[in-house]
Design a protein around this motif. Structure first.
Motif, PDB file in Angstrom:
ATOM      1  N   ASN A  39       0.841  -1.208   0.000  1.00 42.30           N
ATOM      2  CA  ASN A  39       0.000   0.000   0.000  1.00 42.30           C
ATOM      3  C   ASN A  39       0.876   1.259   0.000  1.00 42.30           C
ATOM      4  O   ASN A  39       2.110   1.181  -0.007  1.00 42.30           O
ATOM      5  N   ASP A  40       0.243   2.428   0.004  1.00 35.23           N
ATOM      6  CA  ASP A  40       0.980   3.693  -0.055  1.00 35.23           C
ATOM      7  C   ASP A  40       1.911   3.875   1.136  1.00 35.23           C
ATOM      8  O   ASP A  40       3.047   4.321   0.986  1.00 35.23           O
ATOM      9  N   ALA A  41       1.437   3.523   2.343  1.00 33.39           N
ATOM     10  CA  ALA A  41       2.287   3.632   3.531  1.00 33.39           C
ATOM     11  C   ALA A  41       3.507   2.723   3.398  1.00 33.39           C
ATOM     12  O   ALA A  41       4.619   3.089   3.801  1.00 33.39           O
ATOM     13  N   ARG A  43       4.947   1.818   0.524  1.00 36.55           N
ATOM     14  CA  ARG A  43       5.854   2.402  -0.464  1.00 36.55           C
ATOM     15  C   ARG A  43       6.738   3.465   0.184  1.00 36.55           C
ATOM     16  O   ARG A  43       7.921   3.555  -0.103  1.00 36.55           O
ATOM     17  N   VAL A  44       6.147   4.263   1.060  1.00 33.08           N
ATOM     18  CA  VAL A  44       6.923   5.297   1.744  1.00 33.08           C
ATOM     19  C   VAL A  44       7.935   4.658   2.692  1.00 33.08           C
ATOM     20  O   VAL A  44       9.113   5.003   2.697  1.00 33.08           O
ATOM     21  N   GLU A  53       8.575   2.846  -6.017  1.00 29.65           N
ATOM     22  CA  GLU A  53       7.453   2.504  -6.897  1.00 29.65           C
ATOM     23  C   GLU A  53       7.034   1.048  -6.806  1.00 29.65           C
ATOM     24  O   GLU A  53       6.443   0.509  -7.747  1.00 29.65           O
ATOM     25  N   SER A  55       4.847  -2.114  -6.177  1.00 28.46           N
ATOM     26  CA  SER A  55       3.414  -2.398  -6.053  1.00 28.46           C
ATOM     27  C   SER A  55       3.185  -3.779  -5.445  1.00 28.46           C
ATOM     28  O   SER A  55       2.183  -4.007  -4.790  1.00 28.46           O
ATOM     29  N   LEU A  79       4.982  -0.174  -9.965  1.00 24.18           N
ATOM     30  CA  LEU A  79       3.691   0.443 -10.286  1.00 24.18           C
ATOM     31  C   LEU A  79       3.480   0.608 -11.787  1.00 24.18           C
ATOM     32  O   LEU A  79       2.378   0.445 -12.283  1.00 24.18           O
ATOM     33  N   TYR A  97       1.813  -2.255   6.092  1.00 19.01           N
ATOM     34  CA  TYR A  97       2.311  -1.856   4.769  1.00 19.01           C
ATOM     35  C   TYR A  97       1.751  -2.714   3.639  1.00 19.01           C
ATOM     36  O   TYR A  97       2.032  -2.461   2.479  1.00 19.01           O
TER      37      TYR A  97
END
Length: 153
Positions: A39-41, A43-44, A53, A55, A79, A97
């Motif tokens: 998820n986005d968290a 990826r960070v 990037e 996925s 991604l 995550y």
């Protein structure tokens, strides 16, 4: 010759016919081949070590605990469609995550399909060449004999 052709087709069928299916119900066991959507968290948090990037992360499950998974990573999907091949580096993935978990499973349907295509292709090659003594005669009308090859009447 037939035996080697069958073994080749069988080898190809077994090699390329796996799919990722969502894990359902039972907790995956160590040694399972898994993939996780990130998820986005994630990826960070993982961007510094795995790239910003990512996925999906794929690999072999080494251990599972309450905080997450320890994975021996074999492949990272990006991604924008690219992939990076890894060589088993160990990465700890925290539960917060990750999205959907997938398990790599053997696909009977794809294996049968690949086998049929492989056998059909091999049969087509045999039918259009003279590998087994069948197929098109290179010079239809003139019989090929030893006497003709040696120039005897």
């Amino acid at each position: 010759m037939r035996r080697s052709a069958v073994l080749t087709v069988l080898g190809l069928a077994l090699m390329g016919c796996y799919t990722l299916k969502p894990v359902s119900g039972v907790e995956p066991k160590p040694g399972s081949k898994l993939a996780f959507d990130v998820n986005d968290a994630g990826r960070v948090a993982l961007g510094g070590s795995m790239g910003p990037e990512i996925s999906q992360v794929e690999g072999v499950l080494l251990e599972k605990d309450a905080q997450g998974y320890l994975l021996s990573v074999s492949n990272v999907r990006l991604l924008r469609g690219g992939e990076q091949v890894w060589s088993g580096e160990k990465v700890r993935l925290a539960n917060q995550y990750l999205g959907t978990a997938y398990e790599r499973r053997f696909s009977v349907g794809r294996s049968v399909g690949l086998g049929v295509v492989g056998i059909g292709g091999f049969a087509a090659i045999l039918a259009t060449t003279s590998l087994l003594g069948i197929g098109q005669d290179p010079s239809p009308g003139t019989p090929d004999t030893v006497n003709q090859r040696l120039g005897r009447p």
